[in-house]
Design an enzyme around this catalytic site. Sequence first.
Site, PDB file in Angstrom:
ATOM      1  N   ILE A  12       0.839  -1.205   0.000  1.00 26.55           N
ATOM      2  CA  ILE A  12       0.000   0.000   0.000  1.00 26.55           C
ATOM      3  C   ILE A  12       0.876   1.258   0.000  1.00 26.55           C
ATOM      4  CG2 ILE A  12      -1.874   1.218   1.178  1.00 26.55           C
ATOM      5  CD1 ILE A  12      -2.618  -1.563   2.431  1.00 26.55           C
ATOM      6  N   ASN A  32      12.418  -1.229   6.582  1.00 28.93           N
ATOM      7  CA  ASN A  32      13.517  -2.161   6.898  1.00 28.93           C
ATOM      8  C   ASN A  32      13.467  -3.408   6.003  1.00 28.93           C
ATOM      9  OD1 ASN A  32      11.367  -3.542   7.903  1.00 28.93           O
ATOM     10  ND2 ASN A  32      12.213  -3.888   9.947  1.00 28.93           N
ATOM     11  N   SER A 124      -7.387  -0.999  10.253  1.00 28.27           N
ATOM     12  CA  SER A 124      -7.980  -2.095   9.491  1.00 28.27           C
ATOM     13  C   SER A 124      -9.411  -2.338   9.952  1.00 28.27           C
ATOM     14  CB  SER A 124      -7.149  -3.353   9.753  1.00 28.27           C
ATOM     15  OG  SER A 124      -7.852  -4.507   9.375  1.00 28.27           O
ATOM     16  N   TYR A 148      -2.678  -9.425  15.868  1.00 24.67           N
ATOM     17  CA  TYR A 148      -2.522  -8.390  14.842  1.00 24.67           C
ATOM     18  C   TYR A 148      -3.587  -7.302  15.038  1.00 24.67           C
ATOM     19  CZ  TYR A 148      -3.286  -6.043  10.375  1.00 24.67           C
ATOM     20  OH  TYR A 148      -3.496  -5.091   9.411  1.00 24.67           O
ATOM     21  N   LYS A 152      -3.548  -3.070  16.120  1.00 21.80           N
ATOM     22  CA  LYS A 152      -4.212  -1.950  15.428  1.00 21.80           C
ATOM     23  C   LYS A 152      -5.077  -1.156  16.408  1.00 21.80           C
ATOM     24  CE  LYS A 152      -2.495  -2.535  11.402  1.00 21.80           C
ATOM     25  NZ  LYS A 152      -1.464  -1.602  10.998  1.00 21.80           N
ATOM     26  N   ASN A 178     -10.645  -4.483   2.260  1.00 24.46           N
ATOM     27  CA  ASN A 178      -9.726  -5.478   1.675  1.00 24.46           C
ATOM     28  C   ASN A 178      -9.034  -4.929   0.426  1.00 24.46           C
ATOM     29  OD1 ASN A 178     -11.541  -6.987   3.468  1.00 24.46           O
ATOM     30  ND2 ASN A 178     -10.511  -8.784   2.664  1.00 24.46           N
ATOM     31  N   PRO A 292     -10.392 -20.942  10.456  1.00 25.98           N
ATOM     32  CA  PRO A 292     -10.736 -20.455  11.800  1.00 25.98           C
ATOM     33  C   PRO A 292     -10.629 -18.928  11.875  1.00 25.98           C
ATOM     34  CG  PRO A 292      -9.167 -22.272  11.938  1.00 25.98           C
ATOM     35  CD  PRO A 292      -9.297 -21.929  10.484  1.00 25.98           C
ATOM     36  N   ASP A 294     -12.590 -16.676  10.533  1.00 20.94           N
ATOM     37  CA  ASP A 294     -13.246 -15.904   9.471  1.00 20.94           C
ATOM     38  C   ASP A 294     -14.699 -15.590   9.844  1.00 20.94           C
ATOM     39  OD1 ASP A 294     -11.073 -15.666   7.860  1.00 20.94           O
ATOM     40  OD2 ASP A 294     -11.687 -17.167   6.382  1.00 20.94           O
TER      41      ASP A 294
HETATM   42  P1  NAD Z   1       3.344  -4.606   3.554  1.00 21.00           P
HETATM   43  O1  NAD Z   1       3.892  -5.666   4.427  1.00 21.00           O
HETATM   44  O2  NAD Z   1       3.424  -4.773   2.082  1.00 21.00           O
HETATM   45  O3  NAD Z   1       4.029  -3.202   3.917  1.00 21.00           O
HETATM   46  C1  NAD Z   1       4.453  -2.889   5.231  1.00 21.00           C
HETATM   47  C2  NAD Z   1       5.880  -2.355   5.120  1.00 21.00           C
HETATM   48  O4  NAD Z   1       6.366  -2.026   6.436  1.00 21.00           O
HETATM   49  C3  NAD Z   1       6.850  -3.387   4.536  1.00 21.00           C
HETATM   50  O5  NAD Z   1       7.571  -2.793   3.481  1.00 21.00           O
HETATM   51  C4  NAD Z   1       7.757  -3.753   5.713  1.00 21.00           C
HETATM   52  O6  NAD Z   1       9.049  -4.088   5.290  1.00 21.00           O
HETATM   53  C5  NAD Z   1       7.706  -2.490   6.543  1.00 21.00           C
HETATM   54  N1  NAD Z   1       7.972  -2.672   7.976  1.00 21.00           N
HETATM   55  C6  NAD Z   1       7.372  -3.536   8.837  1.00 21.00           C
HETATM   56  N2  NAD Z   1       7.882  -3.399  10.067  1.00 21.00           N
HETATM   57  C7  NAD Z   1       8.802  -2.400  10.000  1.00 21.00           C
HETATM   58  C8  NAD Z   1       9.661  -1.784  10.946  1.00 21.00           C
HETATM   59  N3  NAD Z   1       9.716  -2.173  12.222  1.00 21.00           N
HETATM   60  N4  NAD Z   1      10.482  -0.796  10.531  1.00 21.00           N
HETATM   61  C9  NAD Z   1      10.482  -0.388   9.228  1.00 21.00           C
HETATM   62  N5  NAD Z   1       9.693  -0.927   8.295  1.00 21.00           N
HETATM   63  C10 NAD Z   1       8.853  -1.934   8.680  1.00 21.00           C
HETATM   64  O7  NAD Z   1       1.842  -4.363   4.008  1.00 21.00           O
HETATM   65  P2  NAD Z   1       0.699  -3.494   3.315  1.00 21.00           P
HETATM   66  O8  NAD Z   1      -0.318  -4.427   2.792  1.00 21.00           O
HETATM   67  O9  NAD Z   1       1.290  -2.477   2.436  1.00 21.00           O
HETATM   68  O10 NAD Z   1       0.081  -2.810   4.610  1.00 21.00           O
HETATM   69  C11 NAD Z   1       0.478  -1.525   5.047  1.00 21.00           C
HETATM   70  C12 NAD Z   1      -0.225  -1.234   6.361  1.00 21.00           C
HETATM   71  O11 NAD Z   1      -1.643  -1.342   6.173  1.00 21.00           O
HETATM   72  C13 NAD Z   1       0.130  -2.204   7.484  1.00 21.00           C
HETATM   73  O12 NAD Z   1       0.193  -1.471   8.692  1.00 21.00           O
HETATM   74  C14 NAD Z   1      -1.054  -3.157   7.506  1.00 21.00           C
HETATM   75  O13 NAD Z   1      -1.243  -3.723   8.776  1.00 21.00           O
HETATM   76  C15 NAD Z   1      -2.192  -2.227   7.131  1.00 21.00           C
HETATM   77  N6  NAD Z   1      -3.343  -2.948   6.532  1.00 21.00           N
HETATM   78  C16 NAD Z   1      -3.139  -3.755   5.454  1.00 21.00           C
HETATM   79  C17 NAD Z   1      -4.217  -4.464   4.914  1.00 21.00           C
HETATM   80  C18 NAD Z   1      -4.029  -5.392   3.747  1.00 21.00           C
HETATM   81  O14 NAD Z   1      -4.899  -6.241   3.520  1.00 21.00           O
HETATM   82  N7  NAD Z   1      -2.955  -5.285   2.977  1.00 21.00           N
HETATM   83  C19 NAD Z   1      -5.507  -4.317   5.468  1.00 21.00           C
HETATM   84  C20 NAD Z   1      -5.671  -3.459   6.541  1.00 21.00           C
HETATM   85  C21 NAD Z   1      -4.582  -2.772   7.074  1.00 21.00           C
HETATM   86  N1  UFG Z   2     -10.526 -17.076   1.254  1.00 20.95           N
HETATM   87  C1  UFG Z   2     -10.679 -18.290   0.610  1.00 20.95           C
HETATM   88  N2  UFG Z   2      -9.566 -18.917   0.151  1.00 20.95           N
HETATM   89  C2  UFG Z   2      -8.310 -18.405   0.287  1.00 20.95           C
HETATM   90  C3  UFG Z   2      -8.163 -17.155   0.945  1.00 20.95           C
HETATM   91  C4  UFG Z   2      -9.299 -16.529   1.427  1.00 20.95           C
HETATM   92  O1  UFG Z   2     -11.800 -18.777   0.477  1.00 20.95           O
HETATM   93  O2  UFG Z   2      -7.335 -19.042  -0.135  1.00 20.95           O
HETATM   94  C5  UFG Z   2     -11.728 -16.346   1.715  1.00 20.95           C
HETATM   95  C6  UFG Z   2     -11.761 -16.079   3.208  1.00 20.95           C
HETATM   96  O3  UFG Z   2     -12.336 -17.163   3.896  1.00 20.95           O
HETATM   97  C7  UFG Z   2     -12.614 -14.785   3.267  1.00 20.95           C
HETATM   98  C8  UFG Z   2     -12.271 -14.075   1.971  1.00 20.95           C
HETATM   99  O4  UFG Z   2     -11.731 -15.072   1.100  1.00 20.95           O
HETATM  100  O5  UFG Z   2     -13.978 -15.115   3.250  1.00 20.95           O
HETATM  101  C9  UFG Z   2     -11.246 -12.965   2.139  1.00 20.95           C
HETATM  102  O6  UFG Z   2     -10.090 -13.480   2.804  1.00 20.95           O
HETATM  103  P1  UFG Z   2      -8.712 -12.661   2.858  1.00 20.95           P
HETATM  104  O7  UFG Z   2      -7.735 -13.545   3.582  1.00 20.95           O
HETATM  105  O8  UFG Z   2      -8.343 -12.196   1.509  1.00 20.95           O
HETATM  106  O9  UFG Z   2      -9.085 -11.372   3.710  1.00 20.95           O
HETATM  107  P2  UFG Z   2      -9.684 -11.236   5.186  1.00 20.95           P
HETATM  108  O10 UFG Z   2     -10.967 -10.491   5.059  1.00 20.95           O
HETATM  109  O11 UFG Z   2      -9.704 -12.509   5.905  1.00 20.95           O
HETATM  110  O12 UFG Z   2      -8.569 -10.336   5.907  1.00 20.95           O
HETATM  111  C10 UFG Z   2      -8.051  -9.138   5.330  1.00 20.95           C
HETATM  112  C11 UFG Z   2      -6.627  -8.930   5.820  1.00 20.95           C
HETATM  113  C12 UFG Z   2      -6.619  -8.673   7.302  1.00 20.95           C
HETATM  114  C13 UFG Z   2      -7.522  -7.529   7.617  1.00 20.95           C
HETATM  115  C14 UFG Z   2      -8.904  -7.763   7.063  1.00 20.95           C
HETATM  116  C15 UFG Z   2      -9.782  -6.559   7.258  1.00 20.95           C
HETATM  117  O13 UFG Z   2      -5.849 -10.075   5.558  1.00 20.95           O
HETATM  118  O14 UFG Z   2      -5.325  -8.326   7.706  1.00 20.95           O
HETATM  119  O15 UFG Z   2      -8.842  -8.047   5.666  1.00 20.95           O
HETATM  120  O16 UFG Z   2      -9.131  -5.439   6.757  1.00 20.95           O
HETATM  121  F1  UFG Z   2      -7.593  -7.382   8.952  1.00 20.95           F
END
Ligand code: NAD
Ligand code: UFG
Length: 337
Positions: A12, A32, A124, A148, A152, A178, A292, A294
């Site tokens: 992101i 990092n 999130s 996790y 948050k 998502n 588990p 979900d």
């Molecule tokens: P990502 O893992 O691709 O990016 C996170 C980045 O932070 C990585 O580049 C990682 O190397 C860096 N990082 C982690 N710990 C660090 C530290 N201690 N010091 C310096 N860098 C560090 O994840 P993303 O999908 O881009 O998510 C970004 C943020 O959004 C995260 O906080 C994640 O929890 C939150 N978020 C993501 C999702 C999702 O589905 N992708 C959903 C909700 C919230």
């Molecule tokens: N699913 C499958 N097969 C797979 C993976 C997922 O059927 O191989 C299903 C899951 O059961 C769920 C849906 O697809 O019903 C979405 O699953 P994701 O794992 O893609 O996403 P989640 O909603 O479980 O979780 C995501 C992030 C979390 C975050 C949450 C809300 O992974 O970190 O969205 O933001 F907290």
Amino acid sequence: MAILITGGAGYIGSHTMVELLEAGRELVVVDNFVNSKAESLKRVKQITGKDFKFYEVDLLDYDALNKVFEENDIDSCIHFAGLKAVGESCSKPLLYYHNNITGTLNLCDIMQKHGAKRIVFSSSATVYGNPASVPITEDFPLSTTNPYGETKLTIERILKDLHAADNEWSVSILRYFNPIGAHKSGLIGEDPQGIPNNLLPYITQVASGRRECLSVFGNDYKTHDGTGVRDYIHVVDLAKAHLKAIERAETVTGVEHFNIGTGVGYSVLDIVKAYEKATGITINYKITARRPGDIDECYANPTKALNVLSWKAENNIEDMCRDSYNWQIKNPNGYEA
Ligand code: NAD
Ligand code: UFG
């Protein structure tokens, strides 16, 4: 004045950097690389033709992070850096609490010290736990089911307390639903390590022939077809919400929470169909046991983001599927050469 981007090399963060650079913002980036590659930052430069300062710094290294503030005029931060795998957070809770919470405490302490009191935080939809109803508004009760999510929620509370103690702070908490998809160039996208945990990266690897078959986790949920329903949002739309949030934080102080989603829920089987329509590729799948933890349904009411930030998602589900696939075929091994 520059905006600090923590975790800018990640999924992101890299997409948000593109939007901010294209809007003419000056950025300083720290990461990092615990879950990303330096290549993503090169690609951000390639897309935008713009440069930025980068520091390979761990947020847990207080002195190194402090030096970043000493060497730059930073007045605000978009804080992405954190570990994000729900399953891993259950097996390694201390790692998650330490990295996500201590990292944020260091960051906020250093920001406060340098008078940079504007932060946009990546929260999130997981903070809503198992919502009693959908769509979810920002005032729904908060709870979590895993370490996790706990990090948050804790960080949200820390930021609220920080503002309560010093009302010069401007805190914008974005609760992402998502995020999926990739930049239209196909140069940056999601690059999961190992077997993907999330639905879209898994489907994308099935489509490209890297994996054989999608496991659909349960078809007895209380949804229109029995499979889990989520609010999928294009990562570029999500990235644009950060620009709006920073602009808002520059004009007001306080703490604001925003749902960043489309407001539309799609089931797993809806996504399979949309993916097939967008790409013309058949996705092999089988129904397996529930995963588990979900929940049945999770989707946003994003009206507050529209009213306050003038932001709304513009890409539809087929755009998201097509852009995921475009990234995958152009980069079959992600950022690995
Ligand atoms: P990502 O893992 O691709 O990016 C996170 C980045 O932070 C990585 O580049 C990682 O190397 C860096 N990082 C982690 N710990 C660090 C530290 N201690 N010091 C310096 N860098 C560090 O994840 P993303 O999908 O881009 O998510 C970004 C943020 O959004 C995260 O906080 C994640 O929890 C939150 N978020 C993501 C999702 C999702 O589905 N992708 C959903 C909700 C919230
Ligand atoms: N699913 C499958 N097969 C797979 C993976 C997922 O059927 O191989 C299903 C899951 O059961 C769920 C849906 O697809 O019903 C979405 O699953 P994701 O794992 O893609 O996403 P989640 O909603 O479980 O979780 C995501 C992030 C979390 C975050 C949450 C809300 O992974 O970190 O969205 O933001 F907290």
